[in-house]
Write a protein that holds these residues in place. Structure first.
Motif, PDB file in Angstrom:
ATOM      1  N   VAL A 263     -31.428  59.149  31.240  1.00  0.00           N
ATOM      2  CA  VAL A 263     -32.304  58.483  30.798  1.00  0.00           C
ATOM      3  C   VAL A 263     -33.847  58.520  31.492  1.00  0.00           C
TER       4      VAL A 263
ATOM      5  N   LEU B  94     -35.419  61.627  31.415  1.00  0.00           N
ATOM      6  CA  LEU B  94     -35.289  63.220  31.378  1.00  0.00           C
ATOM      7  C   LEU B  94     -35.568  62.759  29.862  1.00  0.00           C
ATOM      8  N   ALA B  95     -34.703  62.091  29.269  1.00  0.00           N
ATOM      9  CA  ALA B  95     -34.671  61.632  27.500  1.00  0.00           C
ATOM     10  C   ALA B  95     -36.591  61.095  27.567  1.00  0.00           C
ATOM     11  N   LEU B  96     -37.384  60.262  28.336  1.00  0.00           N
ATOM     12  CA  LEU B  96     -38.207  59.008  28.444  1.00  0.00           C
ATOM     13  C   LEU B  96     -38.818  60.339  28.495  1.00  0.00           C
TER      14      LEU B  96
ATOM     15  N   MET C 277     -39.098  63.663  28.122  1.00  0.00           N
ATOM     16  CA  MET C 277     -39.187  64.376  26.917  1.00  0.00           C
ATOM     17  C   MET C 277     -39.717  63.330  25.632  1.00  0.00           C
ATOM     18  N   ARG C 278     -39.343  62.355  25.125  1.00  0.00           N
ATOM     19  CA  ARG C 278     -40.454  61.806  24.024  1.00  0.00           C
ATOM     20  C   ARG C 278     -41.952  61.693  24.849  1.00  0.00           C
TER      21      ARG C 278
ATOM     22  N   HIS D  70     -44.027  63.735  26.708  1.00  0.00           N
ATOM     23  CA  HIS D  70     -43.721  64.865  26.491  1.00  0.00           C
ATOM     24  C   HIS D  70     -44.534  65.401  25.178  1.00  0.00           C
ATOM     25  N   ARG D  71     -43.365  64.661  23.860  1.00  0.00           N
ATOM     26  CA  ARG D  71     -43.661  64.839  22.035  1.00  0.00           C
ATOM     27  C   ARG D  71     -44.722  63.908  21.685  1.00  0.00           C
ATOM     28  N   GLU D  72     -44.951  62.955  22.549  1.00  0.00           N
ATOM     29  CA  GLU D  72     -46.098  61.996  21.830  1.00  0.00           C
ATOM     30  C   GLU D  72     -47.866  62.830  22.250  1.00  0.00           C
TER      31      GLU D  72
ATOM     32  N   LEU E  84     -47.378  66.432  30.980  1.00  0.00           N
ATOM     33  CA  LEU E  84     -47.165  65.256  31.121  1.00  0.00           C
ATOM     34  C   LEU E  84     -47.876  64.582  32.865  1.00  0.00           C
TER      35      LEU E  84
ATOM     36  N   PHE F  75     -29.763  70.116  34.830  1.00  0.00           N
ATOM     37  CA  PHE F  75     -30.462  69.762  33.232  1.00  0.00           C
ATOM     38  C   PHE F  75     -31.856  69.720  33.783  1.00  0.00           C
TER      39      PHE F  75
ATOM     40  N   VAL G  50     -34.919  71.253  30.763  1.00  0.00           N
ATOM     41  CA  VAL G  50     -36.092  69.886  30.247  1.00  0.00           C
ATOM     42  C   VAL G  50     -36.587  70.620  30.781  1.00  0.00           C
TER      43      VAL G  50
ATOM     44  N   LEU H 249     -40.089  72.445  28.102  1.00  0.00           N
ATOM     45  CA  LEU H 249     -41.268  72.243  27.726  1.00  0.00           C
ATOM     46  C   LEU H 249     -42.113  72.987  27.979  1.00  0.00           C
TER      47      LEU H 249
ATOM     48  N   GLY I 166     -25.739  54.801  30.390  1.00  0.00           N
ATOM     49  CA  GLY I 166     -27.115  55.965  30.629  1.00  0.00           C
ATOM     50  C   GLY I 166     -26.688  56.984  29.168  1.00  0.00           C
TER      51      GLY I 166
ATOM     52  N   ALA J  80     -29.913  57.851  26.413  1.00  0.00           N
ATOM     53  CA  ALA J  80     -29.797  59.102  26.380  1.00  0.00           C
ATOM     54  C   ALA J  80     -29.972  59.567  25.352  1.00  0.00           C
TER      55      ALA J  80
ATOM     56  N   LEU K 208     -33.095  57.639  22.899  1.00  0.00           N
ATOM     57  CA  LEU K 208     -34.170  58.204  23.464  1.00  0.00           C
ATOM     58  C   LEU K 208     -34.839  59.699  22.494  1.00  0.00           C
TER      59      LEU K 208
END
Lengths: 102, 165
Positions: free
Chosen positions: A77, A79-81, A83-84, A86-88, A92, B65, B69, B73, B150, B154, B157
């Motif tokens: 969760v 890392l998903a946040l 990436m969001r 970073h997209r916005e 970082l 993981f 990521v 990026l 989770g 994920a 998001l």
């Protein structure tokens, strides 16, 4: 196998936890913050393993398995946040995520 | 005993290097080394099952993981320049000293209350399995709830279809 004194393992766990805490407090990049949280979780897991080995019971390892599952869920969760974010804002920076202020 | 000392030294050095690098990928590689050293320490304490789990799950899935990521990026040279600017001594000296004081306190408390040596028995996968599916069964079910939560979080998001969260 020679027994290792429990205090040595606990000192190592405390030191690793402190290092993770230093990393979390001093780095501004969000990836380093998440990585420092993982270091702290591992240090706490080491303390549990040392405690379980002290009494030759499986409870310490069971607690470590639960910590592992929790760390996996939190990392996914987090890392998903990340990436969001970073997209916005295309960076970082942890200090730049302040749109809720004021 | 020497195994524990060497692995502990490697873990400490690798962790210090992991939190002080400017590039995220270098940091993650040092983190992998630290986790492998911790796996050796787990084995030295008579916990071979979690030593294997640490390598497979922590170093082999969670850190991988992270690396995926970071690669996605695509942080370049300007990011390292920004990191160098952010990591001035005025920034890290204060928190580092305070956290070191806390770590020293924690270590002192740990040492002063435990003067025992660990038992020589090795607690293998059989005992861990009997404990997990015996007294700690509800913890296993709750862990599955957590992982499902989770997963759903994920997924939501990470969706690229809409702009709304």
């Amino acid at each position: 196998m020679v027994q290792i004194p429990s205090s040595y393992g606990l000192i190592l766990a405390a030191t690793l936890f402190g290092l993770g805490l230093i990393g979390l407090l001093t780095r501004r990049n969000l990836i380093f913050s998440l990585m420092s949280i993982e270091i702290m979780l591992n240090a706490a897991g080491l303390a549990f393993i040392v405690a379980g080995a002290r009494w030759a019971q499986a409870d310490g390892q069971v607690m470590f398995i639960f910590i592992l599952a929790m760390a996996a869920a939190e990392v996914s969760v987090g890392l998903a946040l990340l990436m969001r974010i970073h997209r916005e804002q295309q960076s970082l920076d942890g200090d730049a995520v302040s749109k809720l202020r004021g | 005993m020497a195994i524990f000392y060497i692995a502990a030294a490697v873990a400490l050095i690798a962790t210090v290097l992991a939190i002080t690098r400017l590039s995220a990928v270098h940091s993650l590689l040092y983190l992998v080394v630290s986790l492998l050293a911790l796996a050796i320490i787990f084995y030295a304490f008579g916990a071979p099952f979690v030593a294997a789990l640490e390598v497979i799950i922590y170093a082999g899935a969670i850190v991988v993981f992270f690396i995926f990521v970071v690669m996605l990026l695509n942080q370049g040279a300007e990011t390292m320049h920004i990191e160098r600017l952010w990591l001035r001594p005025g920034v890290w000296a204060g928190p580092a000293i305070l956290a070191a004081v806390l770590a020293g306190e924690l270590a002192y408390v740990a040492v002063s209350s435990s003067t025992a040596r660990s038992e020589a028995a090795m607690v293998g996968p059989r005992e861990v399995g009997l404990a997990l599916y015996g007294p700690y069964l509800i913890g296993v079910e709750l862990a599955s709830f957590l992982l499902m939560a989770g997963l759903v979080g994920a997924y939501h998001l990470g969706r690229r279809g809409t702009e709304k969260l």
